[in-house]
Enzyme design. Structure first.
Site: not given
Lengths: 230, 117
Positions: A121, A124-126
């Site tokens: 991702c 971000c941090s999906c």
């Protein structure tokens, strides 16, 4: 709370200014934690939250783990019809195993000898948290996020994964409402294994696509004395 | 691609209808530069590039709206779009079939005629 009772006037050297960047209270809580604690105390006092509520939410966040993803992968290895359903609709197929995918949809991408999949991702941090838990710190790192879309083979090599030259790489940038699960290739030498046995070969990293699953030999090898008595 | 300095945000082209997926699997699309500030889910590196729709993911509330508290819609179509790595980064890719798949919302895409590409 006493956080600042020593005299700074004697400590003006650059070294001590550097020390001051890390703010801790007596309990060793870092600044971020202190702010969260303060906010929580206010919300509790105002009756917005009850004291146990935050703890329960954290528990809920931390409850899912890679074992859920591993069950899904093992079942797909075990049952070809399930594999087809999983590739068509990951969320429904997970539900068949009583695994609730909290995100809008789970897209399952299958590794083959011709194509390897890896998930990142960039923004971000999906991450498929409902079936893999919280992402590892490297997944959130800027280096992984920036480089995996640009030079995936080099990143995979740093994880120790060297793909054959004729295997294409498909990088999945998880930017929006979908979440992605890599279905690794079933290790050879696992014929006749049960789902439970197969699931032990499925690692978190193999479901992100930065590693292959464990090999059955490594898994079945008798434990060494050091492993049994660490 | 150097996108600076960033001019004021422009409105999406009239082709970007908020309802219903405009594109189908196999359609070629180009990622347009809306130059929108805020909680944009389209990373710079795909802007201007040509890809192929590989999945229609459904209709979703626009994260650009959600981030500023607009929760009543309209919904926008989301797609998965595949790009050859060579298209994104130039030069020969490690493998001709190395690709990148990414989710993109409808209003960031414009149709590309297969013949005139």
């Amino acid at each position: 709370m006493r956080t600042h009772d020593h005299d700074h006037s004697q400590n003006q050297s650059p070294l001590h200014e550097h020390d001051a960047l890390v703010a801790e209270d007596e309990a060793g809580n870092l600044l971020g934690q202190q702010m969260v604690d303060a906010l929580q105390a206010i919300l509790v006092r105002k009756g917005v939250l009850s004291p146990g509520e935050v703890g329960l939410e954290i528990q809920k966040l931390e409850a899912p783990g890679t074992h859920l993803g591993a069950r899904i992968v093992a079942r797909a290895w075990y049952d070809p019809a399930y594999r087809s359903r999983l590739l068509r609709d990951g969320k429904s197929a997970a539900a068949e195993l009583d695994i609730k995918v909290g995100e809008a949809q789970l897209v399952v991408v299958e590794n083959t000898p011709a194509e390897h999949n890896v998930v990142v991702c960039t923004l971000c941090s999906c991450y498929p948290r409902s079936i893999l838990g919280q992402p590892p710190s490297w997944y959130i790192s800027k280096a992984y996020r920036a480089r995996t879309v640009r030079e995936p083979a080099a990143v995979l090599a740093e994880f120790g994964l060297y793909l054959p030259d004729d295997t294409a790489i498909c990088t999945h940038d998880s930017t929006a409402d979908m979440r992605f699960l890599v279905l690794p290739m079933r290790p050879t030498g696992t014929e006749g294994w049960t789902c439970e046995q197969l699931s032990r070969l499925v690692t978190r990293d193999s479901m992100i696509g930065v590693a292959q699953p464990l090999s059955p030999d490594a898994h079945l090898a008798p434990k060494t004395a050091a492993e049994e008595h660490p | 691609m150097d996108r600076r300095p960033v001019p004021p945000a422009i409105t999406p082209p009239a082709t970007a209808r908020p309802f219903g997926p405009r594109f189908d699997i196999g359609d070629l699309v180009r990622v347009i530069d809306l130059r929108k500030p805020g909680h944009v889910r389209t990373p710079d590196y795909v802007i201007g590039h040509l890809g192929e729709v590989i999945q229609r993911c459904g209709l979703f509330l626009n994260p650009e709206d959600l981030s500023v508290g607009i929760t009543h819609g309209p919904v926008v179509a989301l797609y998965r779009v595949r790009f050859p790595m060579a298209e994104l980064w130039g030069g020969p890719a490690r493998h001709p079939r190395d690709t990148l798949c990414i989710e993109l919302y409808d209003h960031w895409l414009e149709p590309v005629d297969k013949v005139t590409r």
